[in-house]
Design a protein around this motif. Sequence first.
Motif, PDB file in Angstrom:
ATOM      1  N   ALA A  46       0.829  -1.201   0.000  1.00  0.00           N
ATOM      2  CA  ALA A  46       0.000   0.000   0.000  1.00  0.00           C
ATOM      3  C   ALA A  46       0.865   1.253   0.000  1.00  0.00           C
ATOM      4  O   ALA A  46       0.574   2.230  -0.704  1.00  0.00           O
ATOM      5  CB  ALA A  46      -0.928  -0.010   1.226  1.00  0.00           C
ATOM      6  N   THR A  47       1.970   1.219   0.748  1.00  0.00           N
ATOM      7  CA  THR A  47       2.837   2.400   0.835  1.00  0.00           C
ATOM      8  C   THR A  47       3.420   2.775  -0.530  1.00  0.00           C
ATOM      9  O   THR A  47       3.514   3.958  -0.858  1.00  0.00           O
ATOM     10  CB  THR A  47       4.017   2.141   1.801  1.00  0.00           C
ATOM     11  N   THR A  48       3.825   1.778  -1.323  1.00  0.00           N
ATOM     12  CA  THR A  48       4.396   2.125  -2.636  1.00  0.00           C
ATOM     13  C   THR A  48       3.310   2.597  -3.603  1.00  0.00           C
ATOM     14  O   THR A  48       3.588   3.355  -4.517  1.00  0.00           O
ATOM     15  CB  THR A  48       5.171   0.957  -3.265  1.00  0.00           C
ATOM     16  N   LYS A  49       2.068   2.136  -3.404  1.00  0.00           N
ATOM     17  CA  LYS A  49       0.967   2.661  -4.222  1.00  0.00           C
ATOM     18  C   LYS A  49       0.846   4.170  -3.984  1.00  0.00           C
ATOM     19  O   LYS A  49       0.627   4.946  -4.910  1.00  0.00           O
ATOM     20  CB  LYS A  49      -0.352   1.963  -3.888  1.00  0.00           C
ATOM     21  N   GLU A  50       0.994   4.553  -2.724  1.00  0.00           N
ATOM     22  CA  GLU A  50       0.916   5.986  -2.405  1.00  0.00           C
ATOM     23  C   GLU A  50       2.158   6.723  -2.908  1.00  0.00           C
ATOM     24  O   GLU A  50       2.066   7.750  -3.567  1.00  0.00           O
ATOM     25  CB  GLU A  50       0.778   6.180  -0.888  1.00  0.00           C
ATOM     26  N   GLN A  51       3.325   6.138  -2.593  1.00  0.00           N
ATOM     27  CA  GLN A  51       4.569   6.864  -2.883  1.00  0.00           C
ATOM     28  C   GLN A  51       4.879   6.954  -4.378  1.00  0.00           C
ATOM     29  O   GLN A  51       5.286   8.000  -4.876  1.00  0.00           O
ATOM     30  CB  GLN A  51       5.725   6.160  -2.154  1.00  0.00           C
ATOM     31  N   LEU A  52       4.691   5.848  -5.111  1.00  0.00           N
ATOM     32  CA  LEU A  52       5.143   5.840  -6.506  1.00  0.00           C
ATOM     33  C   LEU A  52       4.102   6.363  -7.486  1.00  0.00           C
ATOM     34  O   LEU A  52       4.448   6.969  -8.483  1.00  0.00           O
ATOM     35  CB  LEU A  52       5.591   4.438  -6.922  1.00  0.00           C
ATOM     36  N   VAL A  53       2.812   6.088  -7.231  1.00  0.00           N
ATOM     37  CA  VAL A  53       1.810   6.542  -8.202  1.00  0.00           C
ATOM     38  C   VAL A  53       0.701   7.376  -7.550  1.00  0.00           C
ATOM     39  O   VAL A  53      -0.383   7.531  -8.119  1.00  0.00           O
ATOM     40  CB  VAL A  53       1.219   5.356  -9.007  1.00  0.00           C
TER      41      VAL A  53
END
Lengths: 413, 413
Positions: free
Chosen positions: B309-316
């Motif tokens: 979930a964190t990379t969904k927020e951070q990357l896109v």
Amino acid sequence: MKAEIISVGTELLLGEIVDTSTPFIAQHLANLGIDVYFEATVGDNPERLTTTIQRAARRSELVVLTGGLGPTEDDLTKTTLAKLVNRPLVPEPQSMNKIKTFYAETKRPQPVHADLMGEIIEGATVLPNEVGFAVGILLTTKQCHYLVLPGPPAELQPMFEKEAEPRLAQLTQHGQVIKSRVMRFFGIGEPALEDCLHSLIAGQQNPTLATYAKQNEVTLRITASGSEKAAVARLLDETEQQVLHLAGQYFYGYGDDNSLEQVVVQLLQQRHLTITAAESLTSGLFQSTLANVAGASQIFSGGFVTYAATTKEQLVNVPAATIATHGVVSKETAVAMATGAQRQLQTDLAISFTGVAGPDELEGHPAGFFWLGLALPDGRVLTRSVQFSSSRNSVRDYAVKSGLKLIYDYFQG
Amino acid sequence: MKAEIISVGTELLLGEIVDTSTPFIAQHLANLGIDVYFEATVGDNPERLTTTIQRAARRSELVVLTGGLGPTEDDLTKTTLAKLVNRPLVPEPQSMNKIKTFYAETKRPQPVHADLMGEIIEGATVLPNEVGFAVGILLTTKQCHYLVLPGPPAELQPMFEKEAEPRLAQLTQHGQVIKSRVMRFFGIGEPALEDCLHSLIAGQQNPTLATYAKQNEVTLRITASGSEKAAVARLLDETEQQVLHLAGQYFYGYGDDNSLEQVVVQLLQQRHLTITAAESLTSGLFQSTLANVAGASQIFSGGFVTYAATTKEQLVNVPAATIATHGVVSKETAVAMATGAQRQLQTDLAISFTGVAGPDELEGHPAGFFWLGLALPDGRVLTRSVQFSSSRNSVRDYAVKSGLKLIYDYFQG
């Protein structure tokens, strides 16, 4: 002991499916020291099946039949064999029960011939089916042993390993203990591994050593036998030590069901380290391979596919000057990709892949050439360049495995 | 015409390799209307091979032998057959020349038995080998036809299709034109496609229709024959129209060597559209699948693996609130992932994958459930949810193919 394998099924004769059950059985019989001299495939036809079984029974001591145990009219392996050995089919209570319960509980109509799956030939040993409904049998007559197994690999394989193999071992080796150990290697081809282990393979008796080529890797099966468990284990240990002495740099793990990604995910989990990736050549294949391992999310939260030079700059901050000076396929770009990805996602480790999938060359590098970078927690970056030659997809697979091996090697110190 | 296929090679009996050549031959023979009643595998042993060929020749009109044509002592298919039909082996000048030239130019030592690869049985038709050195042969005796082919699929397949198939068609269908067309389908299983086409398959005569299950897709081979090329083509066209009428929504392309990714990359190239992806469930597999197609770099420059979930927020830039409100496996998150990726890389299209690979359920969704989002150039986002049930890796493969089909469907309007 001489054996013969007969696959039953018209779908095999039409070429609709590839028969992987026969090689599975053949390999396991070879490990038991049972020689397979013939294999045959025959359709769902009682006359042709009868002729084929009769011939096999005349010239072999063990006849393995696979397929034709299902619930349709075409499934006639058991009825044909029963007629041939002149014995009746009798219900096997546990399997019958399992079949009845399933159709009752799921409220599906029970196929007319469903009972057939739960029947055995009178006097045969039952081999339970833990995946499906069709029971297997081991039947010994005056002429030979018959081993009857289901066709689908998912049903056949556990039945063979758990039910058939120990019984066959008893038949062939009275009181003997037989143990195998599978070692896995990456970075060396099968012929080269054989050359490397020549001193062990030449004149082998006990243990025996056999190499098998897998997709871009090789496994080695060491099989030892003896009258005593401890002695057999010692034989395996000693041989393993000799193998590691000769080819240890390519070794990474044990077991038929293992893989580089499983070993690496486990190493990362044990050390509580996280990883990300910036992939050019492999375009996401490393990350999807990692995610094949259940539980990979503990050590992997995501990463980057940086296929073009522009995305290398935009997503993981590779300096345009680095690419301009050294090219995209370079140690310097590999290093910048790994450290950039590591910084972006604040992971302990980050790996990068940049190279030439082919078919054409790139920046003067031939197809199959690539650089790997592995950014470490202490700020260092390990690099490795590889020249591989094969098809486009095989290069990617080899690159992913090379990356996993680089991580494995790092943990070996 | 009745046929029998004999595979030669001890490595097959040891289960070291899976025999894919026999099903390939069987399938092609079936398409020619030639019935395969038996298949046999025999080791590199002249006596056992002789017995097996003799039996096949007695009961079949066509005996296909594959394997054992190489340059080692163990390669004895041609010498054994020559002895059996009582004819000498004679050199085939073109192949002999090719072999000599190769060893001279590469300065490798020529194996002692290399000449064997360039020899044929006197009176046989030569089948050139475009990949390797071992020539195939077609030999007609009073008893039957013998077709002798190399074992390795890479050599066998082109030789069969280019050299053997037209000659076999002549043997079986005097003056007949036979043409096949392969149609590819995704999103429907093999039994369901058969049901769907039941009215065409039942009572089929000319053309014939045969379905084949591939990994998560199905192909349909339509084969028509007649005395005239144009009439045969018309038959194929008419049948294709009927098939499309019944199952057109699952159709995406033609040909045995085709794939969804090839079709989609071509569509994007033709329309000069670029694409990126944000992958959770599939963890990079969509992007590596795209990159399998040579020339994919024209339409794809990179993308994101947003596993956590964190990379969904951070990357896109998926809003934390979207995930908190709707969950990671939701239409809303799929939309945010696709539009976020599209914005980041300024592409025309962007696709997202979020779902449950399994084995455990997630956010109340069962394993195999996933959402796709496809951000379009005009700002709209197409979404699709799918419930599939199978193993972890099969779910990912199915999701990637579902994504490709969503893009294909978009272009079909």
